[in-house]
Design a protein around this motif. Structure first.
Motif, PDB file in Angstrom:
ATOM      1  N   ASN A  37       0.857  -1.194   0.719  1.00  0.00           N
ATOM      2  CA  ASN A  37       0.112   0.170   0.088  1.00  0.00           C
ATOM      3  C   ASN A  37       0.849   1.255  -0.268  1.00  0.00           C
ATOM      4  N   GLY A  38       0.635   2.320  -0.412  1.00  0.00           N
ATOM      5  CA  GLY A  38       0.654   3.304  -0.561  1.00  0.00           C
ATOM      6  C   GLY A  38       2.229   3.208  -1.990  1.00  0.00           C
ATOM      7  N   THR A  40       3.830   3.611  -5.213  1.00  0.00           N
ATOM      8  CA  THR A  40       2.967   3.984  -6.979  1.00  0.00           C
ATOM      9  C   THR A  40       4.552   3.669  -7.546  1.00  0.00           C
ATOM     10  N   ASP A  42       5.764   4.854 -11.592  1.00  0.00           N
ATOM     11  CA  ASP A  42       5.904   5.099 -12.277  1.00  0.00           C
ATOM     12  C   ASP A  42       5.251   4.759 -13.829  1.00  0.00           C
ATOM     13  N   TYR A  43       3.758   4.775 -13.999  1.00  0.00           N
ATOM     14  CA  TYR A  43       3.817   4.137 -15.505  1.00  0.00           C
ATOM     15  C   TYR A  43       2.878   5.228 -17.133  1.00  0.00           C
ATOM     16  N   PRO A  47       1.707   8.523 -11.476  1.00  0.00           N
ATOM     17  CA  PRO A  47       1.810   7.306 -10.462  1.00  0.00           C
ATOM     18  C   PRO A  47       0.512   6.620 -10.545  1.00  0.00           C
ATOM     19  N   THR A  48       0.475   5.441  -9.979  1.00  0.00           N
ATOM     20  CA  THR A  48      -0.364   4.728 -10.305  1.00  0.00           C
ATOM     21  C   THR A  48      -0.050   3.550  -8.806  1.00  0.00           C
ATOM     22  N   PRO A  49      -0.911   3.550  -8.244  1.00  0.00           N
ATOM     23  CA  PRO A  49      -0.886   2.511  -7.010  1.00  0.00           C
ATOM     24  C   PRO A  49      -0.741   0.887  -7.950  1.00  0.00           C
ATOM     25  N   ILE A  50       0.367   0.676  -7.324  1.00  0.00           N
ATOM     26  CA  ILE A  50       0.003  -1.429  -7.670  1.00  0.00           C
ATOM     27  C   ILE A  50      -0.626  -2.043  -7.410  1.00  0.00           C
ATOM     28  N   GLN A  52      -3.541  -1.135  -8.987  1.00  0.00           N
ATOM     29  CA  GLN A  52      -3.750  -1.391  -9.933  1.00  0.00           C
ATOM     30  C   GLN A  52      -3.285  -0.999 -11.324  1.00  0.00           C
ATOM     31  N   ALA A  80       9.570   0.587  -8.544  1.00  0.00           N
ATOM     32  CA  ALA A  80       8.787   1.249  -7.230  1.00  0.00           C
ATOM     33  C   ALA A  80       8.805   0.720  -5.979  1.00  0.00           C
TER      34      ALA A  80
END
Length: 184
Positions: A37-38, A40, A42-43, A47-50, A52, A80
């Protein structure tokens, strides 16, 4: 009048929920998807949470397996996780990322124990600050003639009861996490 108490309880509940999220992020030596959690990634510049970008599984007590939906993002996810400084070392075979969660040393357990205590104490301070703010508001209402002295006493007692209940819940969460950390 009960609106003030409802609002107070809601604010205290938010403090407790925040504590729960913080405690969930503390690893107790077992693999847990909350560890990420937390984090992210760089997608494509965002910045996208893992969570997702990949499915996260816990096939064994000390192993996390991350299966990215887009195989091209494996490297980015790995970077990341390393950048998040979680104390774990991800390994990749190009398709999935495996994270072995190391067993906690006695020294590390004690450090985590202190950190959990500190986080719990911060949550208690937050709840007490809410109590102080609400009591100040109630005193101001009494001073302005909106409340009688008896109503003030009743409302103050209700606020104190909500505070005591919240502190008890915080103590229980902290005790549960400490037990989790100290169990070998």
């Amino acid at each position: 009048m009960s609106d003030i108490i409802k609002d107070t309880k809601a604010r205290m509940k938010k403090s407790i929920d925040s504590l729960s999220r913080e405690l969930a992020n503390i690893s107790a030596g077992r693999a847990n998807s909350n560890l990420l959690n937390g984090v992210t990634v760089d997608y494509y510049g965002a910045p996208t949470p893992i969570q997702q970008l990949a499915s996260i599984n816990v096939p064994e007590a000390r192993l996390l397996v991350i299966s990215p939906y887009d195989k091209g993002s494996v490297e980015d996810i790995e970077k990341a996780i390393n950048a998040a400084n979680l104390g774990v070392n991800p390994t990749s075979d190009g398709e999935v990322i495996r994270i072995t969660v190391p067993a906690l040393t006695e020294e590390r357990r004690k450090e985590l124990f202190k950190e959990v205590k500190k986080i719990g104490e911060n949550a208690k301070v937050s709840v007490r600050n809410i109590r102080r703010d609400v009591n100040d508001t109630l005193k101001k209402q009494e001073k302005d003639g909106e409340l009688t002295e008896d109503d003030l006493k009743t409302q103050t007692d209700n606020v104190q009861k909500a505070t005591d209940d919240s502190i008890k819940e915080i103590d229980q969460l902290v005790d549960d996490k400490e037990e989790d950390i100290m169990s070998v």
